[in-house]
Design an enzyme around this catalytic site. Structure first.
Site, short mmCIF file in Angstrom:
data_model
loop_
_atom_site.label_atom_id
_atom_site.label_comp_id
_atom_site.label_asym_id
_atom_site.label_seq_id
_atom_site.Cartn_x
_atom_site.Cartn_y
_atom_site.Cartn_z
CG ASP A 366 68.08 64.78 104.60
OD1 ASP A 366 68.06 64.74 106.21
OD2 ASP A 366 67.87 65.12 103.61
CG ASP A 478 63.24 61.98 109.18
OD1 ASP A 478 62.50 60.99 109.37
OD2 ASP A 478 64.68 61.58 108.85
CG ASP A 548 66.54 55.93 106.26
OD1 ASP A 548 66.38 56.33 105.45
OD2 ASP A 548 66.84 56.44 107.56
C1 DGJ Z 1 66.32 59.44 108.66
C2 DGJ Z 1 65.91 59.41 107.28
O1 DGJ Z 1 65.41 58.58 106.21
C3 DGJ Z 1 67.14 60.31 106.28
O2 DGJ Z 1 66.83 60.29 105.12
C4 DGJ Z 1 67.89 61.42 106.39
O3 DGJ Z 1 67.06 62.54 106.58
C5 DGJ Z 1 68.09 61.40 108.24
N1 DGJ Z 1 66.83 60.76 108.88
C6 DGJ Z 1 68.63 62.45 109.06
O4 DGJ Z 1 68.64 62.45 110.28
#
Ligand code: DGJ
Length: 729
Positions: A366, A478, A548
């Site tokens: 990630d 993202d 999240d």
């Molecule tokens: C937001 C995402 O939803 C998370 O899962 C993660 O990837 C963070 N951003 C990383 O900055």
């Protein structure tokens, strides 16, 4: 043929397996809406309409003193604007002569085989089913504006798609201020609205409210479909429930600013208008130009469950594309909640090694893997691996991950740039900022102006380069802030109202080019969790990180709300640590597994820190998920608990396509002392078949559906149970 035109009455009849949609060109040339609902056996549904003098509602000039005819009370397929229909409108524009009115009358139509496409925008496609397209052309002769209404009739799927095209057929420019995708009129009945609102970490919370007199607006102006209002709404009969009652769904296939307005007017007619948000929208159409609206996937069903089944089917088969459409989605481990930005090769490999031992199939690296990215204040835009964190480079790490027998996935956030990045230093004008104004910062980053060709090309090249250089099987794409200060430094001031939509046209093209070039790569959409969870994105990324918030108890309502429109195979869901990082709640790993299995399934925690007992449970979960995946991802979902039960427990069930297997899930969200046993009636089984109920006893499908199943008492912190219902005779 699912589309018929009846010459004598000038009626259009659209038929799907169980529904019928009717409209008619009236004597004045207006396209009236007549009916949308279950089949009636009656070929002409104009009979319920009676016209009479509505007093303060005016009449078109051609009607002179016939006061019975008013646009202000008529059900229409595409509304007029500024000429006496005072309700919400499909369209607004200003014309070179300064006028701001238009009304559209029938000119022609064509019926073609197959499904239309919308240039530049994603739309549902024909996947071998019987699909026909109707295109009706309407025109305002005073301002020379034409409207083409598209209807895609997916006969077996009980789906009708809608879209519109606005054409400047004159010689002078015109300026669109509103261009909705569709209008749906419900002239009779009492209706509720079920919509899916939310916030970051709590997306798609279902809320059902009766429609009041006035206008309900559900919208996003955030430059993304948003955590706050999903572009999907259900209008249902006030008495409708999961099993019966007329329900209409309108799902806008668009990921940018959208707006759905629902008006219950003075005569109790309900009008629903949905499309691109008209707030700050202004599109210049020069002579001969066409503007295409995004598509709406429309469906009508008997009960909310059937409506969800319609959407799940069409999304799985006719929206999602690419190699992973129907393929097993690898069970993944994502390092985000395990390490956040604090990545080292050693940590990553130790998690990956443990993951492999437990049966995980892919490791996803990630945020934090690239240069200058030690927190969320810098680095976005450059996409060069950080060799301090990864001494053997990204290729070295991938080799080691692959060496463990795992696939490799990578996180990127391509639409963004940090001020502290080489990209921004080289091209400050590529960021979305308004002249002479310090932009709003969010997560200390700016949005790239993707409406610019150079930005589009840069992103295509950069992402292509990553995918060509490294062995990457999966991309998590993202998008971590809303768009503000909307302005493009590359187009004239008169066209700034186009920037937001141009951004999405460019994003869709980018995704389209990349997914065609790299068909083997699985893309997972993400926007600070589920801030861009919509059918537009699903056309390119078969799965989207749902939220999240990884707390299984919060996820129950998030995934429950999501399930009304979107199938489990699109819902990114992971087992994370306990206590949960977002809520601090402690839950058993079993419960976390049961909830995450109702999605694409993966893990997001430091597996090296778990007890042997938890590891053994995880090993079992992965085996089980692989066995259940076809039932959960390709079967039918039944929500067994009503919204009001959610304070006590949630129960839901999946049934395989051939009805030979079902999985019954329950999570107790609030264990009560000495409570009545939880009892649910199963659904979707074969009445005559005999099923083994979790090896406990044998029972006919009819009995399980009418007599139900009583759960053993479940106590403790958020207990869960997953039962197998397997046909034995
Ligand atoms: C937001 C995402 O939803 C998370 O899962 C993660 O990837 C963070 N951003 C990383 O900055």
């Amino acid at each position: 043929m699912s589309i018929r035109y009846v010459e004598g009455t000038k009626q259009f009849i659209l038929e799907t397996a169980e529904t019928c949609y009717q409209m008619k060109v009236d004597g004045m040339g207006y396209l009236q809406h007549l009916y949308y609902g279950g089949k009636t056996g009656q070929s002409d549904m104009s009979y319920p309409f009676r016209t009479y003098d509505h007093g303060f509602s005016g009449n078109p000039y051609d009607m002179r003193n016939n006061r019975d005819y008013s646009l202000d009370s008529m059900a229409q397929e595409f509304t007029s604007f500024g000429v006496g229909d005072y309700r919400i409108t499909s369209f607004r524009a200003s014309f070179a002569d300064g006028s701001r009115c238009a009304e559209f009358r029938y000119v022609s139509h064509e019926i073609i085989e197959g499904k239309y496409e919308i240039p530049g925008l994603p739309s549902a496609y024909d996947n071998g089913e019987t699909v026909h397209t109707l295109i009706i052309t309407l025109k305002d002769f005073a301002v020379n504006a034409e409207v083409k209404l598209y209807y895609g009739v997916f006969e077996e799927l009980d789906i009708i798609t809608r879209a519109a095209a606005i054409i400047n057929a004159g010689t002078e420019p015109m300026w669109l201020r509103k261009a909705s995708s569709m209008c749906l009129e419900l002239p009779f009945g009492k209706w509720d609205m079920l919509h899916f609102h939310g916030r970051h970490c709590m997306e798609r919370q279902p809320e059902r409210v009766p429609l009041f007199h006035g206008v309900h607006t559900l919208s996003s102006g955030r430059g993304m479909s948003s955590h706050q209002h999903n572009p999907f709404v259900i209008i249902c009969d006030r008495d409708a429930n999961e099993d019966e009652g007329t329900c209409y769904g309108l799902m806008l296939m668009y990921s940018g600013n959208h707006k759905t307005e629902i008006e219950r007017d003075q005569f109790d007619n309900v009008r629903v208008i949905t499309g691109i948000n008209d707030d700050r929208f202004r599109w210049e159409l020069t002579s001969g130009d066409t503007f295409y609206t995004p598509e709406v996937i429309l469906s009508c069903a008997n009960g909310l469950t059937q409506l969800s089944h319609h959407y799940h089917r069409v999304i799985r088969n006719n929206v999602v594309r690419g190699d992973y459409k129907l393929k097993h989605r690898p069970v993944l481990i994502n390092n985000w909640e395990a390490t956040y930005f604090d990545i080292t090769e050693e940590k990553v490999l130790s998690i990956a090694k443990k993951a492999k031992e437990l049966g995980v199939e892919m490791f996803v690296l990630d945020d934090g893997w690239f240069k200058n990215r030690n927190d969320d204040n810098a680095g976005l835009g450059d996409w060069i691996p950080d060799t301090e964190k990864l001494p053997d480079g990204l290729d070295g790490l991938i080799e080691k991950i692959n060496g463990l027998g795992l696939l490799f996935g990578l996180w990127i956030e391509p639409e963004m740039v940090s001020e502290d990045s080489d990209l921004y230093r080289a091209h400050p004008d590529w960021a979305m900022t308004a002249p002479n104004r310090a932009p709003m910062m969010a997560r200390n980053q700016l949005v790239l102006d993707l409406s610019r060709k150079e930005v589009h090309d840069y992103l295509f090249d950069t992402i292509s380069n990553l995918l060509e250089t490294y062995r990457i099987n999966y991309i998590k794409w993202d998008f971590n802030r809303p768009i503000s200060d909307v302005f493009s430094h590359s187009i004239p001031s008169s066209r700034q109202g186009e920037v937001q939509h141009r951004y999405y046209l460019s994003l869709y093209r980018l995704y389209d080019r990349l997914t065609r070039k790299f068909p083997n790569v699985l893309f997972e959409g993400c926007a600070g969790g589920g801030g861009r969870f919509d059918a537009g994105m699903l056309a390119y990324s078969p799965q989207i990180w749902c939220s999240d918030n990884t707390d299984p108890i919060s996820r129950l309502t998030i995934q429950y709300g999501t399930s009304f429109g979107y199938p489990a195979c699109t819902v990114g869901a992971h087992v994370s640590a306990s206590p949960n990082h977002q809520t601090g709640r402690k839950t058993p790993v079993h419960t976390r597994g049961v909830v995450a299995m109702s999605g694409t399934f993966g893990y997001e925690l430091d597996l090296t820190k778990l007890s042997d007992e938890d590891c053994a449970e995880i090993k079992e979960q992965i085996k089980r998920f692989k066995e259940l995946e076809p039932i959960i991802h390709d079967g039918k979902l039944y929500r067994l608990s009503k919204m009001r039960d959610t304070s006590h427990y949630m129960a839901w069930q999946y049934v395989s396509a051939d009805q030979s297997r079902a999985v019954l899930n329950i999570v107790v969200t609030n264990p009560l002392a000495n409570s009545a046993p939880v009892h649910v009636k199963l659904k979707g089984l074969l009445p005559e078949a005999v099923y083994s109920v979790d090896g406990e006893f044998e029972c006919r499908g009819a009995a399980l559906m009418s007599g139900g199943y009583t759960f053993k008492r479940l106590t403790g912190d958020y207990p869960a149970k997953q039962l197998d219902i397997i046909r034995i005779k």
